[in-house]
Design a protein around this motif. Structure first.
Motif, PDB file in Angstrom:
ATOM      1  N   GLN A   1     -75.428  66.181  70.384  1.00 18.95           N
ATOM      2  CA  GLN A   1     -75.566  65.207  71.458  1.00 18.95           C
ATOM      3  C   GLN A   1     -75.598  63.775  70.921  1.00 18.95           C
ATOM      4  O   GLN A   1     -74.926  62.885  71.451  1.00 18.95           O
ATOM      5  CB  GLN A   1     -76.838  65.494  72.263  1.00 18.95           C
ATOM      6  CG  GLN A   1     -76.779  66.800  73.051  1.00 18.95           C
ATOM      7  CD  GLN A   1     -78.106  67.155  73.686  1.00 18.95           C
ATOM      8  OE1 GLN A   1     -79.155  66.617  73.327  1.00 18.95           O
ATOM      9  NE2 GLN A   1     -78.068  68.080  74.654  1.00 18.95           N
ATOM     10  N   ARG A   2     -76.363  63.551  69.839  1.00 18.56           N
ATOM     11  CA  ARG A   2     -76.449  62.204  69.277  1.00 18.56           C
ATOM     12  C   ARG A   2     -75.150  61.804  68.561  1.00 18.56           C
ATOM     13  O   ARG A   2     -74.670  60.679  68.703  1.00 18.56           O
ATOM     14  CB  ARG A   2     -77.612  62.122  68.285  1.00 18.56           C
ATOM     15  CG  ARG A   2     -78.984  62.370  68.877  1.00 18.56           C
ATOM     16  CD  ARG A   2     -79.437  61.218  69.763  1.00 18.56           C
ATOM     17  NE  ARG A   2     -80.836  61.350  70.101  1.00 18.56           N
ATOM     18  CZ  ARG A   2     -81.311  62.060  71.131  1.00 18.56           C
ATOM     19  NH1 ARG A   2     -80.448  62.695  71.919  1.00 18.56           N
ATOM     20  NH2 ARG A   2     -82.608  62.122  71.378  1.00 18.56           N
ATOM     21  N   GLY A   3     -74.610  62.724  67.770  1.00 18.39           N
ATOM     22  CA  GLY A   3     -73.482  62.359  66.933  1.00 18.39           C
ATOM     23  C   GLY A   3     -72.153  62.343  67.649  1.00 18.39           C
ATOM     24  O   GLY A   3     -71.329  61.458  67.388  1.00 18.39           O
ATOM     25  N   ILE A   4     -71.914  63.303  68.557  1.00 17.69           N
ATOM     26  CA  ILE A   4     -70.612  63.411  69.211  1.00 17.69           C
ATOM     27  C   ILE A   4     -70.637  62.800  70.609  1.00 17.69           C
ATOM     28  O   ILE A   4     -69.832  61.911  70.922  1.00 17.69           O
ATOM     29  CB  ILE A   4     -70.165  64.885  69.282  1.00 17.69           C
ATOM     30  CG1 ILE A   4     -70.157  65.498  67.880  1.00 17.69           C
ATOM     31  CG2 ILE A   4     -68.777  64.984  69.924  1.00 17.69           C
ATOM     32  CD1 ILE A   4     -69.234  64.821  66.903  1.00 17.69           C
ATOM     33  N   GLU A   5     -71.554  63.252  71.446  1.00 17.14           N
ATOM     34  CA  GLU A   5     -71.567  62.766  72.827  1.00 17.14           C
ATOM     35  C   GLU A   5     -71.960  61.296  72.920  1.00 17.14           C
ATOM     36  O   GLU A   5     -71.385  60.552  73.714  1.00 17.14           O
ATOM     37  CB  GLU A   5     -72.515  63.628  73.661  1.00 17.14           C
ATOM     38  CG  GLU A   5     -72.054  65.065  73.836  1.00 17.14           C
ATOM     39  CD  GLU A   5     -72.981  65.867  74.730  1.00 17.14           C
ATOM     40  OE1 GLU A   5     -72.571  66.948  75.189  1.00 17.14           O
ATOM     41  OE2 GLU A   5     -74.121  65.413  74.975  1.00 17.14           O
TER      42      GLU A   5
ATOM     43  N   SER B   1     -75.265  59.412  56.453  1.00 15.14           N
ATOM     44  CA  SER B   1     -76.660  59.232  56.857  1.00 15.14           C
ATOM     45  C   SER B   1     -77.290  57.984  56.270  1.00 15.14           C
ATOM     46  O   SER B   1     -78.312  57.517  56.776  1.00 15.14           O
ATOM     47  CB  SER B   1     -77.478  60.469  56.463  1.00 15.14           C
ATOM     48  OG  SER B   1     -77.582  60.577  55.049  1.00 15.14           O
ATOM     49  N   PHE B   2     -76.730  57.432  55.200  1.00 15.26           N
ATOM     50  CA  PHE B   2     -77.270  56.224  54.582  1.00 15.26           C
ATOM     51  C   PHE B   2     -76.473  54.969  54.940  1.00 15.26           C
ATOM     52  O   PHE B   2     -76.684  53.921  54.334  1.00 15.26           O
ATOM     53  CB  PHE B   2     -77.307  56.375  53.056  1.00 15.26           C
ATOM     54  CG  PHE B   2     -78.394  57.279  52.568  1.00 15.26           C
ATOM     55  CD1 PHE B   2     -79.713  56.859  52.538  1.00 15.26           C
ATOM     56  CD2 PHE B   2     -78.108  58.568  52.163  1.00 15.26           C
ATOM     57  CE1 PHE B   2     -80.723  57.682  52.093  1.00 15.26           C
ATOM     58  CE2 PHE B   2     -79.106  59.416  51.717  1.00 15.26           C
ATOM     59  CZ  PHE B   2     -80.416  58.970  51.685  1.00 15.26           C
ATOM     60  N   HIS B   3     -75.571  55.067  55.902  1.00 21.02           N
ATOM     61  CA  HIS B   3     -74.760  53.923  56.307  1.00 21.02           C
ATOM     62  C   HIS B   3     -74.780  53.773  57.822  1.00 21.02           C
ATOM     63  O   HIS B   3     -75.088  54.727  58.551  1.00 21.02           O
ATOM     64  CB  HIS B   3     -73.309  54.091  55.828  1.00 21.02           C
ATOM     65  CG  HIS B   3     -73.139  53.971  54.349  1.00 21.02           C
ATOM     66  ND1 HIS B   3     -73.485  54.986  53.479  1.00 21.02           N
ATOM     67  CD2 HIS B   3     -72.670  52.951  53.573  1.00 21.02           C
ATOM     68  CE1 HIS B   3     -73.230  54.607  52.242  1.00 21.02           C
ATOM     69  NE2 HIS B   3     -72.730  53.384  52.266  1.00 21.02           N
ATOM     70  N   ASP B   4     -74.462  52.563  58.269  1.00 18.47           N
ATOM     71  CA  ASP B   4     -74.285  52.311  59.700  1.00 18.47           C
ATOM     72  C   ASP B   4     -72.869  52.755  60.053  1.00 18.47           C
ATOM     73  O   ASP B   4     -71.939  51.960  60.136  1.00 18.47           O
ATOM     74  CB  ASP B   4     -74.481  50.829  59.994  1.00 18.47           C
ATOM     75  CG  ASP B   4     -74.371  50.525  61.477  1.00 18.47           C
ATOM     76  OD1 ASP B   4     -74.360  51.484  62.276  1.00 18.47           O
ATOM     77  OD2 ASP B   4     -74.263  49.336  61.843  1.00 18.47           O
ATOM     78  N   TYR B   5     -72.747  54.063  60.258  1.00 21.93           N
ATOM     79  CA  TYR B   5     -71.430  54.673  60.406  1.00 21.93           C
ATOM     80  C   TYR B   5     -71.124  54.879  61.882  1.00 21.93           C
ATOM     81  O   TYR B   5     -71.991  55.244  62.666  1.00 21.93           O
ATOM     82  CB  TYR B   5     -71.394  56.027  59.677  1.00 21.93           C
ATOM     83  CG  TYR B   5     -70.009  56.535  59.393  1.00 21.93           C
ATOM     84  CD1 TYR B   5     -69.382  56.290  58.177  1.00 21.93           C
ATOM     85  CD2 TYR B   5     -69.315  57.276  60.343  1.00 21.93           C
ATOM     86  CE1 TYR B   5     -68.110  56.757  57.910  1.00 21.93           C
ATOM     87  CE2 TYR B   5     -68.047  57.750  60.092  1.00 21.93           C
ATOM     88  CZ  TYR B   5     -67.451  57.493  58.875  1.00 21.93           C
ATOM     89  OH  TYR B   5     -66.180  57.966  58.621  1.00 21.93           O
ATOM     90  N   PHE B   6     -69.880  54.610  62.255  1.00 20.00           N
ATOM     91  CA  PHE B   6     -69.446  54.829  63.629  1.00 20.00           C
ATOM     92  C   PHE B   6     -67.967  55.184  63.602  1.00 20.00           C
ATOM     93  O   PHE B   6     -67.250  54.926  62.629  1.00 20.00           O
ATOM     94  CB  PHE B   6     -69.688  53.588  64.493  1.00 20.00           C
ATOM     95  CG  PHE B   6     -69.106  52.324  63.920  1.00 20.00           C
ATOM     96  CD1 PHE B   6     -67.820  51.923  64.231  1.00 20.00           C
ATOM     97  CD2 PHE B   6     -69.848  51.547  63.042  1.00 20.00           C
ATOM     98  CE1 PHE B   6     -67.283  50.772  63.697  1.00 20.00           C
ATOM     99  CE2 PHE B   6     -69.313  50.385  62.503  1.00 20.00           C
ATOM    100  CZ  PHE B   6     -68.028  49.992  62.824  1.00 20.00           C
ATOM    101  N   PHE B   7     -67.521  55.802  64.684  1.00 21.12           N
ATOM    102  CA  PHE B   7     -66.132  56.207  64.781  1.00 21.12           C
ATOM    103  C   PHE B   7     -65.244  54.990  65.017  1.00 21.12           C
ATOM    104  O   PHE B   7     -65.613  54.068  65.744  1.00 21.12           O
ATOM    105  CB  PHE B   7     -65.937  57.219  65.909  1.00 21.12           C
ATOM    106  CG  PHE B   7     -66.701  58.499  65.698  1.00 21.12           C
ATOM    107  CD1 PHE B   7     -66.461  59.290  64.587  1.00 21.12           C
ATOM    108  CD2 PHE B   7     -67.664  58.910  66.605  1.00 21.12           C
ATOM    109  CE1 PHE B   7     -67.155  60.471  64.385  1.00 21.12           C
ATOM    110  CE2 PHE B   7     -68.359  60.092  66.416  1.00 21.12           C
ATOM    111  CZ  PHE B   7     -68.109  60.870  65.302  1.00 21.12           C
ATOM    112  N   ALA B   8     -64.074  55.008  64.398  1.00 23.38           N
ATOM    113  CA  ALA B   8     -63.105  53.924  64.559  1.00 23.38           C
ATOM    114  C   ALA B   8     -61.721  54.526  64.688  1.00 23.38           C
ATOM    115  O   ALA B   8     -61.493  55.705  64.401  1.00 23.38           O
ATOM    116  CB  ALA B   8     -63.169  52.966  63.375  1.00 23.38           C
ATOM    117  N   ALA B   9     -60.785  53.715  65.132  1.00 27.52           N
ATOM    118  CA  ALA B   9     -59.411  54.178  65.286  1.00 27.52           C
ATOM    119  C   ALA B   9     -58.823  54.535  63.926  1.00 27.52           C
ATOM    120  O   ALA B   9     -59.180  53.923  62.908  1.00 27.52           O
ATOM    121  CB  ALA B   9     -58.565  53.094  65.954  1.00 27.52           C
ATOM    122  N   PRO B  10     -57.955  55.527  63.872  1.00 32.08           N
ATOM    123  CA  PRO B  10     -57.334  55.902  62.591  1.00 32.08           C
ATOM    124  C   PRO B  10     -56.613  54.719  61.946  1.00 32.08           C
ATOM    125  O   PRO B  10     -55.853  54.006  62.600  1.00 32.08           O
ATOM    126  CB  PRO B  10     -56.335  57.005  62.989  1.00 32.08           C
ATOM    127  CG  PRO B  10     -56.864  57.553  64.271  1.00 32.08           C
ATOM    128  CD  PRO B  10     -57.509  56.394  64.979  1.00 32.08           C
TER     129      PRO B  10
END
Length: 315
Positions: free
Chosen positions: A278-282, A60-69
């Motif tokens: 909805q915000r985090g996964i979709e 929640s305190f970072h600009d976090y996003f999903f990335a490839a393993p």
């Protein structure tokens, strides 16, 4: 005759290996077998609750996003930017308002109905076991199956509207912006009622029969005995019921997702957990979803403290 007293023997703190054993004994306690039995559950709590919560705070305190393993990407620290974005989102604010409406309906209904029904089922009535099982069946039935029944009942052309006729609401229950969340709250109350009835039934076994006999000798009727003996006697159970209803209500997800097609109409039945999904996964914004989750945790803790203060206090 000279009397000599025995010298006072003073034990000195054990050193060396004995000292280490004493320190180790203080760490593991007097009964280490108890710690060994509790250890698996402690590991479970750390792995399933503590670690995810701590990781959610970090996200929640970072600009976090999903990335490839295995990919190495920068996720910069953004301080409270995610929380500002969440609090400035009208859909999120409405979701928190929706869950508050849900709790205001579900909480009192759950406490009153489960206590009254448990008190009735605790009496010597015919078919008592049958009724106990009947109230508990919806709780253990799969939500998808039960939701199908409620959709049949509360659709625009459902059985409830057919019975009500011209009095039926228009738009219908689950597509009405004012009635969607109250309908979901009533459904959840009905489905979970059996579990809370069991809690009250267990608590009623600890209320002494002598208190009821004393109240009867003083001229108390059924309602007076219920109000002055039963209600105070199950106060700890009431505190637990209120806390559990609050926690489960704050985590509302399955019911609006299935009953109203994902929080409809226009977000009138959306919950914070549904918006978080909805915000985090979709939509692929786990940092925003984590911020919603942390705010929800803080809100539940505040509500729990307030409820503990007023519901759990002794007169």
């Amino acid at each position: 005759m000279t009397v000599t007293s025995n010298p006072v023997i003073r034990e000195t703190p054990r050193q060396g290996i004995s000292g280490r054993r004493t320190w180790f004994g203080r760490v593991i306690g007097e009964q280490p077998i108890g710690g060994a039995l509790v250890a698996p559950y402690v590991v479970f709590l750390l792995a399933v609750f503590a670690y995810p919560l701590g990781f959610a705070v970090y996200i929640s305190f970072h600009d976090y996003f999903f990335a490839a393993p295995g990919a190495i990407v920068e996720r910069p620290f953004v301080a409270f930017d995610n929380y500002v974005a969440v609090l400035s989102d009208a859909a999120v604010r409405r979701a928190f308002g929706n869950v508050l409406v849900f709790l205001l309906i579900n909480g009192p209904l759950t406490v009153v109905l489960s206590l009254v029904l448990a008190n009735a089922l605790n009496a010597a009535i015919r078919w008592r076991t049958f009724f106990r099982v009947s109230y508990y069946v919806p709780y253990v039935t799969a939500s998808v199956a039960v939701v199908g029944v409620w959709l049949f009942l509360f659709n625009s052309d459902g059985l409830v509207n057919a019975v009500l006729g011209p009095v039926a609401p228009d738009p219908s229950w689950l597509v009405n912006s004012k009635l969607a969340m109250p309908t979901v709250a009533i459904y959840v109350t009905w489905k979970q009622l059996g579990f809370f009835i069991l809690l009250y039934l267990a608590a009623l076994q600890n209320v002494s029969r002598d208190l009821y006999e004393a109240a009867a000798m003083d001229g108390a009727g059924r309602f007076q005995s219920f109000w002055n003996v039963t209600v105070p006697g199950v106060r700890p159970a009431t505190t637990l019921v209120v806390l559990l209803a609050t926690v489960t209500g704050a985590n509302l997800f399955t019911e609006p997702y299935l009953l109203t097609g994902g929080g409809g109409p226009d977000g009138a039945s959306a919950s914070p957990v549904l918006i978080m999904y909805q915000r985090g996964i979709e939509q692929g914004n786990p940092d925003v979803g984590a911020a919603i989750g942390i705010l929800l945790v803080i809100g539940v803790l505040i509500l729990a403290l307030i409820e503990r203060r007023f519901v759990g206090r002794e007169d």
